[in-house]
Write a protein that holds these residues in place. Sequence first.
Motif, PDB file in Angstrom:
ATOM      1  N   ALA A 458       9.161  18.659 -14.651  1.00  8.86           N
ATOM      2  CA  ALA A 458       8.456  17.322 -15.300  1.00  8.86           C
ATOM      3  C   ALA A 458       7.045  17.176 -14.768  1.00  8.86           C
ATOM      4  O   ALA A 458       6.436  17.172 -13.818  1.00  8.86           O
ATOM      5  CB  ALA A 458      10.038  16.534 -14.599  1.00  8.86           C
ATOM      6  N   ILE A 459       6.307  16.106 -15.370  1.00  3.50           N
ATOM      7  CA  ILE A 459       5.105  15.855 -15.052  1.00  3.50           C
ATOM      8  C   ILE A 459       5.052  14.780 -13.724  1.00  3.50           C
ATOM      9  O   ILE A 459       5.303  13.707 -13.970  1.00  3.50           O
ATOM     10  CB  ILE A 459       4.404  16.026 -16.021  1.00  3.50           C
ATOM     11  N   LEU A 460       5.166  15.352 -12.675  1.00  4.91           N
ATOM     12  CA  LEU A 460       4.570  14.460 -11.584  1.00  4.91           C
ATOM     13  C   LEU A 460       3.113  14.031 -11.225  1.00  4.91           C
ATOM     14  O   LEU A 460       3.072  12.820 -10.934  1.00  4.91           O
ATOM     15  CB  LEU A 460       5.229  15.107 -10.152  1.00  4.91           C
ATOM     16  N   MET A 461       2.195  14.307 -11.547  1.00  8.98           N
ATOM     17  CA  MET A 461       0.681  14.240 -11.223  1.00  8.98           C
ATOM     18  C   MET A 461      -0.152  14.721 -12.577  1.00  8.98           C
ATOM     19  O   MET A 461       0.321  15.966 -12.998  1.00  8.98           O
ATOM     20  CB  MET A 461       0.760  14.532 -10.399  1.00  8.98           C
ATOM     21  N   ARG A 462      -0.775  13.844 -12.864  1.00  6.10           N
ATOM     22  CA  ARG A 462      -1.487  15.024 -14.429  1.00  6.10           C
ATOM     23  C   ARG A 462      -2.890  13.928 -14.252  1.00  6.10           C
ATOM     24  O   ARG A 462      -3.296  12.814 -14.353  1.00  6.10           O
ATOM     25  CB  ARG A 462      -1.467  14.153 -15.987  1.00  6.10           C
ATOM     26  N   ASP A 463      -4.155  14.631 -14.072  1.00  3.32           N
ATOM     27  CA  ASP A 463      -5.426  14.625 -13.687  1.00  3.32           C
ATOM     28  C   ASP A 463      -5.735  13.257 -12.855  1.00  3.32           C
ATOM     29  O   ASP A 463      -6.291  12.492 -13.416  1.00  3.32           O
ATOM     30  CB  ASP A 463      -5.978  14.299 -15.511  1.00  3.32           C
ATOM     31  N   GLY A 464      -5.067  13.278 -12.141  1.00  2.00           N
ATOM     32  CA  GLY A 464      -5.108  12.846 -10.406  1.00  2.00           C
ATOM     33  C   GLY A 464      -3.912  11.855 -10.460  1.00  2.00           C
ATOM     34  O   GLY A 464      -4.150  10.440 -10.173  1.00  2.00           O
ATOM     35  N   GLN A 465      -3.308  10.996 -11.398  1.00  2.00           N
ATOM     36  CA  GLN A 465      -2.489   9.426 -12.479  1.00  2.00           C
ATOM     37  C   GLN A 465      -1.156  10.279 -11.701  1.00  2.00           C
ATOM     38  O   GLN A 465      -0.499  11.586 -12.496  1.00  2.00           O
ATOM     39  CB  GLN A 465      -2.579   9.613 -13.891  1.00  2.00           C
ATOM     40  N   PHE A 466      -0.442   9.383 -10.739  1.00  2.00           N
ATOM     41  CA  PHE A 466       0.775   9.631  -9.604  1.00  2.00           C
ATOM     42  C   PHE A 466       1.847   9.149 -11.011  1.00  2.00           C
ATOM     43  O   PHE A 466       2.146   8.156 -12.063  1.00  2.00           O
ATOM     44  CB  PHE A 466       1.376   9.681  -9.468  1.00  2.00           C
ATOM     45  N   LEU A 467       2.422   9.699 -12.139  1.00  2.00           N
ATOM     46  CA  LEU A 467       3.142   9.522 -13.194  1.00  2.00           C
ATOM     47  C   LEU A 467       5.166   9.006 -12.782  1.00  2.00           C
ATOM     48  O   LEU A 467       5.800   7.755 -13.025  1.00  2.00           O
ATOM     49  CB  LEU A 467       3.886  10.192 -13.954  1.00  2.00           C
ATOM     50  N   THR A 468       5.459   9.415 -11.310  1.00  2.00           N
ATOM     51  CA  THR A 468       6.206   8.986 -10.619  1.00  2.00           C
ATOM     52  C   THR A 468       6.587   7.977  -9.281  1.00  2.00           C
ATOM     53  O   THR A 468       8.039   7.533  -8.553  1.00  2.00           O
ATOM     54  CB  THR A 468       7.711  10.519  -9.990  1.00  2.00           C
ATOM     55  N   LEU A 469       5.482   7.701  -8.672  1.00  2.00           N
ATOM     56  CA  LEU A 469       5.470   7.250  -7.937  1.00  2.00           C
ATOM     57  C   LEU A 469       4.178   5.784  -8.176  1.00  2.00           C
ATOM     58  O   LEU A 469       3.797   5.742  -8.795  1.00  2.00           O
ATOM     59  CB  LEU A 469       4.849   7.498  -6.845  1.00  2.00           C
ATOM     60  N   ASP A 470       4.696   4.340  -7.204  1.00  2.00           N
ATOM     61  CA  ASP A 470       4.377   3.788  -7.465  1.00  2.00           C
ATOM     62  C   ASP A 470       3.205   3.845  -6.406  1.00  2.00           C
ATOM     63  O   ASP A 470       3.157   2.738  -4.468  1.00  2.00           O
ATOM     64  CB  ASP A 470       4.923   1.515  -7.322  1.00  2.00           C
ATOM     65  N   THR A 471       1.627   4.113  -6.070  1.00  2.00           N
ATOM     66  CA  THR A 471       1.648   4.259  -4.947  1.00  2.00           C
ATOM     67  C   THR A 471       0.570   3.709  -4.564  1.00  2.00           C
ATOM     68  O   THR A 471       0.557   3.194  -3.089  1.00  2.00           O
ATOM     69  CB  THR A 471      -0.464   4.896  -5.547  1.00  2.00           C
ATOM     70  N   ALA A 472       0.004   2.264  -4.947  1.00  4.46           N
ATOM     71  CA  ALA A 472      -0.474   0.881  -4.822  1.00  4.46           C
ATOM     72  C   ALA A 472       0.821   0.428  -4.298  1.00  4.46           C
ATOM     73  O   ALA A 472      -0.005  -0.457  -2.497  1.00  4.46           O
ATOM     74  CB  ALA A 472      -0.533  -0.251  -5.572  1.00  4.46           C
ATOM     75  N   ARG A 473       1.719  -0.338  -4.654  1.00  2.00           N
ATOM     76  CA  ARG A 473       2.872  -0.524  -3.821  1.00  2.00           C
ATOM     77  C   ARG A 473       3.339   0.512  -2.426  1.00  2.00           C
ATOM     78  O   ARG A 473       2.761  -0.474  -0.986  1.00  2.00           O
ATOM     79  CB  ARG A 473       4.141  -0.839  -4.584  1.00  2.00           C
ATOM     80  N   ILE A 474       3.306   1.557  -2.194  1.00  2.00           N
ATOM     81  CA  ILE A 474       3.190   2.438  -0.928  1.00  2.00           C
ATOM     82  C   ILE A 474       2.204   2.375  -0.171  1.00  2.00           C
ATOM     83  O   ILE A 474       2.762   2.097   1.235  1.00  2.00           O
ATOM     84  CB  ILE A 474       3.447   4.032  -1.655  1.00  2.00           C
ATOM     85  N   LYS A 475       0.978   2.136  -0.852  1.00  2.00           N
ATOM     86  CA  LYS A 475       0.185   1.880   0.863  1.00  2.00           C
ATOM     87  C   LYS A 475       0.074   0.411   1.256  1.00  2.00           C
ATOM     88  O   LYS A 475      -0.452   0.268   2.063  1.00  2.00           O
ATOM     89  CB  LYS A 475      -1.143   2.399  -0.402  1.00  2.00           C
ATOM     90  N   ARG A 476       0.422  -0.281   0.471  1.00  2.00           N
ATOM     91  CA  ARG A 476       0.462  -1.523   1.322  1.00  2.00           C
ATOM     92  C   ARG A 476       1.806  -2.174   2.109  1.00  2.00           C
ATOM     93  O   ARG A 476       1.403  -2.426   2.786  1.00  2.00           O
ATOM     94  CB  ARG A 476       0.827  -2.582  -0.308  1.00  2.00           C
ATOM     95  N   GLU A 477       2.570  -1.188   1.414  1.00  2.00           N
ATOM     96  CA  GLU A 477       3.743  -0.513   2.094  1.00  2.00           C
ATOM     97  C   GLU A 477       3.973  -0.600   3.549  1.00  2.00           C
ATOM     98  O   GLU A 477       4.312  -0.436   4.175  1.00  2.00           O
ATOM     99  CB  GLU A 477       5.407  -0.978   1.953  1.00  2.00           C
ATOM    100  N   ALA A 478       3.407   0.810   3.234  1.00  2.00           N
ATOM    101  CA  ALA A 478       2.905   1.037   4.919  1.00  2.00           C
ATOM    102  C   ALA A 478       2.178   1.102   5.674  1.00  2.00           C
ATOM    103  O   ALA A 478       2.227   0.972   6.893  1.00  2.00           O
ATOM    104  CB  ALA A 478       2.151   3.061   4.346  1.00  2.00           C
ATOM    105  N   THR A 479       0.373   0.015   4.719  1.00  2.00           N
ATOM    106  CA  THR A 479      -0.339   0.019   6.106  1.00  2.00           C
ATOM    107  C   THR A 479       0.366  -1.461   6.442  1.00  2.00           C
ATOM    108  O   THR A 479       0.325  -2.078   7.523  1.00  2.00           O
ATOM    109  CB  THR A 479      -1.390  -1.142   5.072  1.00  2.00           C
ATOM    110  N   ALA A 480       0.977  -2.263   6.107  1.00  2.00           N
ATOM    111  CA  ALA A 480       1.510  -3.225   6.739  1.00  2.00           C
ATOM    112  C   ALA A 480       3.055  -3.521   7.692  1.00  2.00           C
ATOM    113  O   ALA A 480       3.253  -3.587   8.487  1.00  2.00           O
ATOM    114  CB  ALA A 480       2.852  -4.596   5.183  1.00  2.00           C
TER     115      ALA A 480
END
Length: 496
Positions: A458-480
Amino acid sequence: MLRKFRFIYNFQLLIPIAATLLLAACSGDDGNSAAPARQASSAPTASDNENAIDLIVAGKYVVTMDAAGTVIVDGAVAVDDGVILAVGPATDIDAQYVAKERLDSESRVVMPGLINGHSHAAMTLLRGVADDLALMDWLNNYIFPAEVEFVDAEFVRIGTELACWEMIRGGTTTFVDMYYYSDTIAEVVERCGMRALISTTVIGQRSPDAEGAGDGIEKGLAFINRWKDRNSRITPIFGPHANYTLNAEQLQATRAAANQAGVGISIHLSESPYELQYSKDNYGGTSIAFFDSIGFFDGPTIGAHVVWPTADEIPILAERQVGVIHNPTSNMKIASGIAPVTEMLNAGVRVGLGTDGAASNNDLDMWEEMRLASFLQKVDRMDPEALSAETVLTMATRGGAEAIGLAGRTGELRPGLRADLIQVSFDDVHFVPTFDVISHLVFVADEQDVVATVVDGAILMRDGQFLTLDTARIKREATALAARIQQALSERNSGD
């Protein structure tokens, strides 16, 4: 033998390179124009063939990391149902298979995904909380108190997601984790698509998810029963912390529980001078000899760090088939010492690489671990030939799989193994020129050069784009969450 093979291989490459340069000169090419795209295959497309396989991953080089050290120029890997079907020249693969998806580039290297043999993934949220400290000061006065105060299931979920983001970004496809709330870790891994051995922590004190060693073992068995056959990418194991946080009876009880459940163990082993002295004072011998004397190695064991094995203990590691995980960055940062990796390899010990947690590293970059592992052995032994590029790349791939008990399943590119692989772009200026692809992977490449990550087909990242993770949400929650931790620490410190 491998060094000679690679020299001949690179010498042969000079012929097409020279021809290309001569052709460019004759055509007036100034070297700045883009390389022509590879001519489209005349084979039928996937839409024309209902029997198309899932994926073909191609590249200028395919570095298989098999025992023969095979490197294929203009190669490809055929994948279906999560399994590698074939590895060979791209022309042969394209003639034999049609794929639904394709990862392709003239300037990319295809290789096995990296294996991080020791981590505490959720500790990404404690990155930088306590730096420049000795191991026991760092643990007892900063990390253990912070974990009791802040670590809960939400902390572990967010921190593990953050770690998976970082590892997928850097080309790590498999990791061995040791932390709390193991079910939460497993759920994150299941969603994000990585492969992991998840150690349920056992420690002889109150922890975020257990009241002590006995409670930790009981809860660990329940976790293992829930996950043992649930997902082929997830292997639940036990994670007793160390011989200075568990007594002999607790360690023996953990081994008995692991054997009862039919799973392995990951443990911090012979990590620091403190641990050795503690073992001598309390058990009458150094750490590895003590563990052997109580039958702790009577089952699959992964030993993290192993910085201070004696000359008499190294043969024990080999005989008991203990998988050793070398963590050079963490060992340097906490001043634990320099592990005798060369001696262990020469004795037949299975040795892989790991990052440790981001609270003591402070990242999860396996490319950095490869470089530092090699450089440390060279300067420690005053031998520039110590721990060559080939050897250290093996430790991060096939050797890492052997150390953690996944040999024959992942760690190399050959038919029948699970399709855990990555593409590394050689477009950056630091790859110009490329005389030796293995050398460049170890001594030049870094996590920013990884452009695609595939696990179990399964492709998890293609050309730097993450296909199985919501990175914006993760960054927001980790920062908070980090802000809440920072505020609590500031309030606590202001009251001192």
